[in-house]
Scaffold this motif. Structure first.
Motif, PDB file in Angstrom:
ATOM      1  N   GLU A  89      21.857  34.247   0.701  1.00 14.12           N
ATOM      2  CA  GLU A  89      20.698  34.410   1.568  1.00 14.12           C
ATOM      3  C   GLU A  89      21.181  34.841   2.948  1.00 14.12           C
ATOM      4  O   GLU A  89      22.309  34.543   3.354  1.00 14.12           O
ATOM      5  N   ARG A  90      20.295  35.524   3.669  1.00 12.02           N
ATOM      6  CA  ARG A  90      20.554  35.855   5.072  1.00 12.02           C
ATOM      7  C   ARG A  90      19.352  35.395   5.893  1.00 12.02           C
ATOM      8  O   ARG A  90      18.202  35.633   5.502  1.00 12.02           O
ATOM      9  N   VAL A  91      19.617  34.741   7.026  1.00  6.78           N
ATOM     10  CA  VAL A  91      18.543  34.287   7.899  1.00  6.78           C
ATOM     11  C   VAL A  91      18.905  34.584   9.344  1.00  6.78           C
ATOM     12  O   VAL A  91      20.069  34.828   9.682  1.00  6.78           O
ATOM     13  N   GLU A  92      17.887  34.574  10.201  1.00  6.53           N
ATOM     14  CA  GLU A  92      18.092  34.573  11.644  1.00  6.53           C
ATOM     15  C   GLU A  92      17.609  33.222  12.147  1.00  6.53           C
ATOM     16  O   GLU A  92      16.531  32.763  11.774  1.00  6.53           O
ATOM     17  N   VAL A  93      18.430  32.578  12.978  1.00  2.71           N
ATOM     18  CA  VAL A  93      18.226  31.183  13.368  1.00  2.71           C
ATOM     19  C   VAL A  93      18.056  31.082  14.868  1.00  2.71           C
ATOM     20  O   VAL A  93      18.803  31.710  15.629  1.00  2.71           O
ATOM     21  N   TRP A  94      17.071  30.277  15.318  1.00  4.44           N
ATOM     22  CA  TRP A  94      16.883  29.978  16.736  1.00  4.44           C
ATOM     23  C   TRP A  94      16.803  28.466  16.922  1.00  4.44           C
ATOM     24  O   TRP A  94      16.181  27.767  16.115  1.00  4.44           O
ATOM     25  N   ARG A  95      17.385  28.009  18.019  1.00  5.44           N
ATOM     26  CA  ARG A  95      17.339  26.588  18.345  1.00  5.44           C
ATOM     27  C   ARG A  95      16.115  26.324  19.232  1.00  5.44           C
ATOM     28  O   ARG A  95      16.000  26.886  20.338  1.00  5.44           O
ATOM     29  N   GLU A  96      15.205  25.484  18.745  1.00  2.35           N
ATOM     30  CA  GLU A  96      14.008  25.102  19.482  1.00  2.35           C
ATOM     31  C   GLU A  96      14.037  23.602  19.753  1.00  2.35           C
ATOM     32  O   GLU A  96      14.796  22.875  19.123  1.00  2.35           O
ATOM     33  N   PRO A  97      13.190  23.127  20.673  1.00  4.52           N
ATOM     34  CA  PRO A  97      13.136  21.679  20.903  1.00  4.52           C
ATOM     35  C   PRO A  97      12.780  20.901  19.636  1.00  4.52           C
ATOM     36  O   PRO A  97      13.250  19.774  19.440  1.00  4.52           O
ATOM     37  N   GLU A  98      11.973  21.512  18.756  1.00  6.22           N
ATOM     38  CA  GLU A  98      11.531  20.820  17.544  1.00  6.22           C
ATOM     39  C   GLU A  98      12.553  20.866  16.422  1.00  6.22           C
ATOM     40  O   GLU A  98      12.407  20.164  15.413  1.00  6.22           O
ATOM     41  N   GLY A  99      13.570  21.704  16.556  1.00  5.50           N
ATOM     42  CA  GLY A  99      14.545  21.866  15.489  1.00  5.50           C
ATOM     43  C   GLY A  99      15.036  23.299  15.430  1.00  5.50           C
ATOM     44  O   GLY A  99      15.016  24.031  16.426  1.00  5.50           O
ATOM     45  N   LEU A 100      15.468  23.739  14.259  1.00  4.20           N
ATOM     46  CA  LEU A 100      15.972  25.089  14.057  1.00  4.20           C
ATOM     47  C   LEU A 100      14.929  25.924  13.318  1.00  4.20           C
ATOM     48  O   LEU A 100      14.450  25.525  12.246  1.00  4.20           O
ATOM     49  N   LEU A 101      14.590  27.068  13.881  1.00  9.23           N
ATOM     50  CA  LEU A 101      13.668  28.010  13.248  1.00  9.23           C
ATOM     51  C   LEU A 101      14.484  29.008  12.445  1.00  9.23           C
ATOM     52  O   LEU A 101      15.380  29.667  12.988  1.00  9.23           O
ATOM     53  N   LEU A 102      14.186  29.134  11.146  1.00  5.38           N
ATOM     54  CA  LEU A 102      14.884  30.075  10.263  1.00  5.38           C
ATOM     55  C   LEU A 102      13.903  31.127   9.783  1.00  5.38           C
ATOM     56  O   LEU A 102      12.845  30.792   9.232  1.00  5.38           O
ATOM     57  N   LEU A 103      14.234  32.390   9.987  1.00  2.00           N
ATOM     58  CA  LEU A 103      13.442  33.493   9.455  1.00  2.00           C
ATOM     59  C   LEU A 103      14.291  34.230   8.429  1.00  2.00           C
ATOM     60  O   LEU A 103      15.413  34.662   8.724  1.00  2.00           O
ATOM     61  N   GLY A 104      13.760  34.359   7.215  1.00  6.36           N
ATOM     62  CA  GLY A 104      14.477  35.007   6.126  1.00  6.36           C
ATOM     63  C   GLY A 104      13.725  36.212   5.592  1.00  6.36           C
ATOM     64  O   GLY A 104      12.791  36.717   6.217  1.00  6.36           O
ATOM     65  N   GLY A 105      14.095  36.662   4.401  1.00 10.08           N
ATOM     66  CA  GLY A 105      13.538  37.879   3.842  1.00 10.08           C
ATOM     67  C   GLY A 105      12.243  37.665   3.080  1.00 10.08           C
ATOM     68  O   GLY A 105      11.819  36.533   2.831  1.00 10.08           O
ATOM     69  N   PRO A 106      11.583  38.755   2.685  1.00 10.88           N
ATOM     70  CA  PRO A 106      10.348  38.664   1.906  1.00 10.88           C
ATOM     71  C   PRO A 106      10.566  37.931   0.582  1.00 10.88           C
ATOM     72  O   PRO A 106      11.522  38.204  -0.145  1.00 10.88           O
ATOM     73  N   GLY A 107       9.687  36.997   0.294  1.00  8.15           N
ATOM     74  CA  GLY A 107       9.752  36.275  -0.967  1.00  8.15           C
ATOM     75  C   GLY A 107      10.917  35.319  -1.111  1.00  8.15           C
ATOM     76  O   GLY A 107      11.190  34.831  -2.215  1.00  8.15           O
ATOM     77  N   ARG A 108      11.597  34.991  -0.009  1.00  7.40           N
ATOM     78  CA  ARG A 108      12.802  34.163  -0.098  1.00  7.40           C
ATOM     79  C   ARG A 108      12.567  32.710   0.287  1.00  7.40           C
ATOM     80  O   ARG A 108      13.531  31.929   0.347  1.00  7.40           O
ATOM     81  N   THR A 109      11.320  32.304   0.506  1.00  2.00           N
ATOM     82  CA  THR A 109      11.057  30.929   0.933  1.00  2.00           C
ATOM     83  C   THR A 109      11.575  29.914  -0.069  1.00  2.00           C
ATOM     84  O   THR A 109      12.315  28.989   0.289  1.00  2.00           O
TER      85      THR A 109
END
Length: 343
Positions: A89-109
């Motif tokens: 899998e490949r994701v883009e990750v951001w650190r937020e106050p609530e935790g880590l936001l991960l955005l991945g590819g179509p249909g990869r949830t």
């Protein structure tokens, strides 16, 4: 009015997953993407939140990049690999106050969530939340996209998560790896979808669909899930050198990837190709009658120019090399795709 009804009123043609393929004017959308801005519904892409004291450590031990380095509202792309260094899998990750936001590819949830869940140890403090039921995901793509959302200049070319307000709704703006032109992903409450879509169109963004996105992707030489981001390849072969840290601690697949890097020369490379005629991927690529690699993506852009990607043996991964498919379609090798290591 719901979002699908609004899309229909704008002339949308839908894929089976309900995401618009196009809005009836591919050439107009293509020009807008290159010269101004287009708006796409990317709500089929994975978006997860990892929370808990062990969330960052989980990603650090499973993926290729140093996810502990970015500060608050900062992020980076990273790749989950098998023990053999192959892409899972490949994701883009951001650190937020609530935790880590991960955005991945179509249909990869589901596969992404399941992979993470399988690797949570009994003493880990990690919770995984699927954000799709609560947050829509739109993409604003094109050179005018940052100005349209008034994204601060410092955030336009970095992995900085910013906040914005539009039509009375708060949204998060995440710069993504650009398909040749700026790409901003917008996350906002599902209830705000229709108003936000209409407001962005009123501001000058032209509705577009996933066919345009794929054409931009292939033109820019970016790998995608199901085409190049598969267990057939390791990240370095796909031009993802900028998404691998060679100084962080151990992670799954590190030994293989480090060994490939230390050799200084890969056995295979993803290359940008120019087909002489329309050709469907995947397909074997031949050089002088012998298999030279695999055609992984191929499109004809709305302007009529053909673009393709292929993973080739090193001997044939040279600009100017001529290849062909078993059906006789000729392709010229143009240049390496993605990011390559510094000399």
């Amino acid at each position: 009015m719901d979002l699908r009804t609004l899309h229909q009123s704008q002339g949308a043609h839908f894929a089976p997953d309900g995401i618009p393929l196009h809005f009836g004017d591919p050439q107009g959308a293509w020009q807008a993407a290159l010269q101004s801005a287009v708006l796409l519904d990317r709500s089929h892409e994975a978006r997860l939140r990892l929370s808990g004291a062990s969330a960052a450590d989980l990603l650090q031990r499973l993926s290729t990049n140093d996810v502990l380095a970015p500060g608050l509202n900062q992020g980076c792309p990273t790749i989950f690999t098998s023990w053999h260094g192959r892409v899972l899998e490949r994701v883009e990750v951001w650190r937020e106050p609530e935790g880590l936001l991960l955005l991945g590819g179509p249909g990869r949830t589901v596969p992404l969530r399941d992979y993470l869940q399988r690797n949570i140890f009994f003493n880990d403090d990690v919770q995984i939340t699927d954000l799709a039921p609560d947050l829509i995901l739109f993409d604003l793509i094109g050179p005018a996209a940052p100005a349209l959302l008034q994204v601060p200049q410092a955030c336009r070319n970095s992995c900085t998560l910013s906040r914005a307000e539009l039509a009375g709704h708060a949204l998060r703006v995440a710069p993504r790896k650009a398909p040749g032109v700026p790409r901003l992903s917008l996350l906002a409450p599902v209830a705000a979808a229709v108003e936000l879509w209409q407001a962005l169109c009123d501001a000058g963004a032209l509705p577009a669909g996933s066919l345009l996105f794929n054409a931009l992707r292939v033109r820019a030489g970016l790998p995608a899930a199901g085409s190049e981001l598969t267990t057939d390849f390791i990240p370095l072969e796909l031009g993802l050198w900028d998404e691998v840290s060679f100084s962080k601690g151990c992670y799954t697949g590190q030994e293989i990837i480090a060994r490939m890097e230390s050799r200084g020369q890969l056995a295979k490379m993803m290359m940008r190709l120019r087909p002489a005629a329309a050709v469907e991927a995947p397909a074997e690529l031949l050089h002088e009658g012998r298999v030279a690699g695999r055609l992984t993506s191929s499109i004809t852009a709305p302007d009529g120019v053909r673009h393709a990607l292929g993973v080739l043996r090193r001997a044939q991964a040279l600009p100017g090399t001529l290849l062909q498919t078993a059906a006789g379609v000729r392709l010229e090798v143009l240049a390496p795709a993605g990011v390559q290591p510094a000399d």
